[in-house]
Design a protein around this motif. Structure first.
Motif, short mmCIF file in Angstrom:
data_model
loop_
_atom_site.label_atom_id
_atom_site.label_comp_id
_atom_site.label_asym_id
_atom_site.label_seq_id
_atom_site.Cartn_x
_atom_site.Cartn_y
_atom_site.Cartn_z
N GLY A 38 0.82 -1.27 -0.07
CA GLY A 38 0.11 -0.13 0.12
C GLY A 38 0.68 1.34 0.14
N LEU A 39 2.29 1.21 -0.12
CA LEU A 39 2.90 2.46 0.11
C LEU A 39 2.79 3.02 -1.22
CD1 LEU A 39 6.04 1.28 1.96
CD2 LEU A 39 4.19 2.58 2.99
N THR A 40 2.97 4.32 -1.20
CA THR A 40 3.10 4.98 -2.75
C THR A 40 4.45 4.89 -3.21
OG1 THR A 40 3.45 6.96 -1.32
CG2 THR A 40 1.10 6.54 -1.74
N GLU A 41 4.82 5.20 -4.38
CA GLU A 41 6.01 5.36 -4.88
C GLU A 41 7.01 6.33 -4.09
OE1 GLU A 41 5.90 5.67 -8.98
OE2 GLU A 41 4.69 4.15 -9.44
N VAL A 42 6.43 7.43 -3.88
CA VAL A 42 7.14 8.33 -2.93
C VAL A 42 7.75 7.86 -1.60
CG1 VAL A 42 7.24 10.73 -1.83
CG2 VAL A 42 6.10 10.46 -4.27
N HIS A 43 6.68 7.29 -0.97
CA HIS A 43 6.97 6.72 0.61
C HIS A 43 7.87 5.59 0.11
CE1 HIS A 43 3.15 8.30 2.39
NE2 HIS A 43 4.30 9.38 2.38
N LEU A 44 8.05 4.76 -0.97
CA LEU A 44 8.63 3.59 -0.93
C LEU A 44 10.21 4.18 -1.44
CD1 LEU A 44 9.11 0.65 -1.25
CD2 LEU A 44 8.24 0.74 -3.68
N SER A 45 10.21 5.31 -2.15
CA SER A 45 11.45 5.79 -2.67
C SER A 45 12.26 6.28 -1.58
CB SER A 45 11.16 6.90 -3.80
OG SER A 45 12.30 7.54 -4.21
N GLU A 46 11.52 6.93 -0.61
CA GLU A 46 12.19 7.58 0.56
C GLU A 46 12.62 6.28 1.41
OE1 GLU A 46 9.18 9.74 2.36
OE2 GLU A 46 9.40 11.60 1.08
N LEU A 47 12.00 5.33 1.52
CA LEU A 47 12.46 4.21 2.19
C LEU A 47 13.51 3.58 1.74
CD1 LEU A 47 11.65 2.57 4.92
CD2 LEU A 47 10.04 1.03 3.57
N ILE A 48 13.77 3.50 0.59
CA ILE A 48 14.94 2.87 -0.02
C ILE A 48 16.05 3.80 0.09
CG2 ILE A 48 15.65 2.10 -2.44
CD1 ILE A 48 12.91 1.20 -3.06
N ASN A 49 15.89 4.89 0.15
CA ASN A 49 17.12 5.94 0.16
C ASN A 49 17.59 5.95 1.65
OD1 ASN A 49 16.84 6.84 -2.60
ND2 ASN A 49 15.54 8.63 -1.90
N TYR A 50 16.53 5.61 2.56
CA TYR A 50 17.16 5.46 4.06
C TYR A 50 17.67 4.14 4.13
CZ TYR A 50 16.78 4.51 8.94
OH TYR A 50 17.03 4.16 10.10
N THR A 51 17.20 3.26 3.62
CA THR A 51 17.96 1.86 3.71
C THR A 51 19.15 1.70 2.88
OG1 THR A 51 15.59 1.00 3.61
CG2 THR A 51 17.52 -0.65 3.42
N ASP A 52 19.31 2.46 1.85
CA ASP A 52 20.70 2.31 1.20
C ASP A 52 21.65 3.18 1.98
OD1 ASP A 52 19.76 1.10 -1.08
OD2 ASP A 52 19.28 2.87 -2.09
N LYS A 53 21.30 4.02 2.72
CA LYS A 53 22.12 4.71 3.55
C LYS A 53 22.56 4.01 4.80
CE LYS A 53 20.67 9.30 2.53
NZ LYS A 53 20.09 10.68 3.23
N PHE A 54 21.53 3.04 5.45
CA PHE A 54 21.93 2.10 6.50
C PHE A 54 22.85 1.18 5.82
CE2 PHE A 54 20.85 -1.80 8.53
CZ PHE A 54 21.07 -1.43 9.88
N PHE A 55 22.68 0.50 4.70
CA PHE A 55 23.58 -0.43 4.56
C PHE A 55 24.98 0.13 4.19
CE2 PHE A 55 20.04 -3.28 2.68
CZ PHE A 55 20.09 -3.99 3.61
N SER A 56 25.12 1.11 3.84
CA SER A 56 26.26 1.73 3.31
C SER A 56 27.32 2.40 4.49
CB SER A 56 26.27 2.93 2.32
OG SER A 56 25.56 4.11 2.90
N VAL A 57 26.34 2.71 5.58
CA VAL A 57 26.83 3.33 6.77
C VAL A 57 26.77 2.39 8.09
CG1 VAL A 57 27.07 5.33 8.48
CG2 VAL A 57 26.38 5.67 6.01
N ASN A 58 25.77 1.99 8.51
CA ASN A 58 25.81 1.05 9.69
C ASN A 58 26.16 -0.34 9.31
OD1 ASN A 58 23.37 3.09 9.58
ND2 ASN A 58 23.40 2.30 11.64
#
Length: 203
Positions: A38-58
């Motif tokens: 049910g997530l919109t493309e905008v919300h999904l894109s924001e979530l993917i950006n956050y997760t990408d940062k998590f993988f690359s940093v954390n």
């Protein structure tokens, strides 16, 4: 062996409560996975950006194992404590049920998201960072929840009587001890595995 037999006997005696809790957990997992759709493309894109940062940093810089341990310990003890409190009065039973549902919801959403977006990498991260500890924690939480529900609905109010309150405290203390052990496992062992995986470019 005797402890295992007692646990099996306890499960058989309370199989309906166990079945109810498992169904609530599964419902939470299903609802969590469905929510992702049910997530919109905008919300999904924001979530993917956050997760990408998590993988690359954390994930690539898992040096602060103590913080991971403290975070997991806080979440586990909070869950155990809320369920334990619900074991004092029957009208607090929904608190336990909601906690089981939310745990399933978070798990379902997280697993569906990571595997759906990151494929094999998400599957590996899910296995190491979610299934590892939860495979032990979840059965313990459900067993502890059944115990608290039985106490809260008891006509003798076992959890409040002077005779049985120490036992109620001991069960809580044992549950907290297991939470500490599992948090140490997630904080120090799993983070080391993830760091090793990042070193061979799995992430």
């Amino acid at each position: 062996m005797k402890l295992f037999d007692n646990i099996c006997r306890y499960i058989k005696m309370n199989k309906l409560i166990f079945a109810m809790l498992i169904m609530i957990f599964i419902s939470g997992v299903a609802f969590g996975g469905y929510t992702l759709l049910g997530l919109t493309e905008v919300h999904l894109s924001e979530l993917i950006n956050y997760t990408d940062k998590f993988f690359s940093v954390n994930v690539l810089n898992l040096s602060d194992k103590k913080s991971v341990f403290q975070h997991n310990l806080f979440e586990n003890i909070k869950l155990i404590t809320l369920i334990w409190i619900s074991g004092f009065y029957v009208f607090l039973i929904p608190v336990s049920l909601v906690q089981i549902f939310l745990k399933g919801f978070r798990g379902g959403f997280t697993i569906a998201y990571l595997i759906g977006v990151y494929g094999f990498k998400g599957m590996l991260y899910t296995f190491f960072n979610y299934f590892s500890g939860n495979l032990i924690l979840l059965p313990l939480v459900i067993l502890f929840t059944v115990y608290c529900i039985k106490n809260s609905s008891s006509k003798n109010k076992l959890s409040l009587s002077k005779k049985y309150f120490p036992r109620h405290m001991i069960v809580y203390a044992v549950s907290v001890l297991f939470s500490v052990i599992l948090s140490l496992f997630d904080g120090y062992i799993i983070t080391s595995v993830l760091r090793a995986a990042s070193a061979i470019n799995i992430w």
